[in-house]
Design a protein around this motif. Sequence first.
Motif, PDB file in Angstrom:
ATOM      1  N   UNK A  67       0.882  -1.175   0.000  1.00  0.00           N
ATOM      2  CA  UNK A  67       0.000   0.000   0.000  1.00  0.00           C
ATOM      3  C   UNK A  67       0.910   1.213   0.000  1.00  0.00           C
ATOM      4  N   UNK A  68       1.032   1.869  -1.151  1.00  0.00           N
ATOM      5  CA  UNK A  68       2.042   2.901  -1.367  1.00  0.00           C
ATOM      6  C   UNK A  68       1.371   4.238  -1.670  1.00  0.00           C
ATOM      7  N   UNK A  69       1.422   5.154  -0.716  1.00  0.00           N
ATOM      8  CA  UNK A  69       0.844   6.481  -0.924  1.00  0.00           C
ATOM      9  C   UNK A  69       1.765   7.277  -1.842  1.00  0.00           C
ATOM     10  N   UNK A  70       1.238   7.691  -2.989  1.00  0.00           N
ATOM     11  CA  UNK A  70       2.052   8.357  -3.994  1.00  0.00           C
ATOM     12  C   UNK A  70       2.149   9.851  -3.729  1.00  0.00           C
ATOM     13  N   UNK A  97      -4.362   4.119   8.305  1.00  0.00           N
ATOM     14  CA  UNK A  97      -3.223   4.440   9.182  1.00  0.00           C
ATOM     15  C   UNK A  97      -2.443   5.646   8.660  1.00  0.00           C
ATOM     16  N   UNK A  98      -2.585   5.954   7.361  1.00  0.00           N
ATOM     17  CA  UNK A  98      -1.899   7.117   6.791  1.00  0.00           C
ATOM     18  C   UNK A  98      -2.753   8.380   6.828  1.00  0.00           C
ATOM     19  N   UNK A 272     -14.386   4.388  12.304  1.00  0.00           N
ATOM     20  CA  UNK A 272     -13.744   4.791  11.051  1.00  0.00           C
ATOM     21  C   UNK A 272     -14.447   4.176   9.847  1.00  0.00           C
ATOM     22  N   UNK A 273     -14.298   4.853   8.720  1.00  0.00           N
ATOM     23  CA  UNK A 273     -14.991   4.477   7.482  1.00  0.00           C
ATOM     24  C   UNK A 273     -14.844   3.014   7.134  1.00  0.00           C
ATOM     25  N   UNK A 274     -13.631   2.455   7.310  1.00  0.00           N
ATOM     26  CA  UNK A 274     -13.394   1.086   6.861  1.00  0.00           C
ATOM     27  C   UNK A 274     -14.013   0.053   7.790  1.00  0.00           C
TER      28      UNK A 274
END
Length: 421
Positions: A67-70, A97-98, A272-274
Amino acid sequence: MHQNWAGNLTYSAREIVRPTTLEQLADLLAGPERVRALGSRHSFNDVADTDGVHVQVDVLDDGRPAVDVLDADGVENGVVSVNAGLRYGEVSRGLHATGRGLGNMASLPHISVAGAVATATHGSGDANQSLAGAVVGLELMTPAGELRRITRDEHPDVFPGTVVSLGALGVVTRVELATVPTFAVRQDVAEGLPWDAYLENFDAITSAAYSVSAFTSWDEPAVRHVWFKSVVGSDGGGVPQVPGARWSTVPVHPLPGVDASATTEQLGVTGPWHERLSHFRLEFTPSAGAEVQTEYLLPRRNAVAAIEAVRGLGPKVAPLLQTSEIRTVAADDLWLSPFDEPSVGLHFTWLPREADVRALLPDLEAALLPLGARPHWGKVSTVDPRDMAALYPRFGDFRDLAGRFDPDGRLHGGLVARLLG
């Protein structure tokens, strides 16, 4: 031999291969056999089938975080790149978590990202597109072993044809998703909403919360449950304003009489949303397991007429049904998406009696197809594949695109072979 999640389908593939590197995947695609990508096996028809080799990319390591935040020039741009084989529940936890979130989730967090996107799987909400609507880019390996990255911004001519692709263009290795700042949601359930009140106030009810789902068996005097998932603001949020609603005081399950421990938390408890947008928790096996599923997607403008048509078939439908769900979906521009205008989905979770279900489906389809219904790509229907293709104005363009990516038809199999053959 291996089966899908529900056990109603035995695949034809001789083996499953799980490459750990892009080089291994390229070698597999360079071989002589047909290849089809396989996700979390939550399709109920043979859309993912092949008589060759199934490939799963859930353990593929391309050297980047799963899971890579660009970012662009050192500034986060709200896009996350994820391993295509991950399940949404796994992606959502890492993303939350981000400090970021996805705009929508399907009923199950157990489904793989690439598989859900490729079949236009969706959640609910008047303003929420299908899961494919969040895609802004993807990476796939073609049968020639070429790794290609296709984005909405850089390839506007073909991008809408590559997202809902039924696995016919290549093996997707990464998916790039647009995200939003993380947000909180509460979930409240109304019980026994009279049909007249539900249909007369359909637009008001579906717009009363961020995501709304109605559950019924079609022969009941009232809509059994309506689940409202509301975004919680700085004021703490509140119960949706729904005239005549009677709010449940105990958690409920979409299937009547089933323990609610597998469902996401209800009773207005904020989370939380998820942990709210899906109906089920990732840690539990959802639903009843042994089942068959069907879904028809229709123009929202025909929602009331479609619901009334199915109610007219209630005495035939109910004896085979575990539960049925009504959801709304926003429009998108993807070639093989059934959501080219605001839409409603009528979903059926059947008892594991597929022969009886298939005998009933022509009656349902005779009632719904004249109203613009399209079968879900990954669920059971009796619509001829040639007729399914004709329901999509850009299907000819998609056929041409598939021919360019896979000129030898090595990705053909099951439903895809019947569509493109």
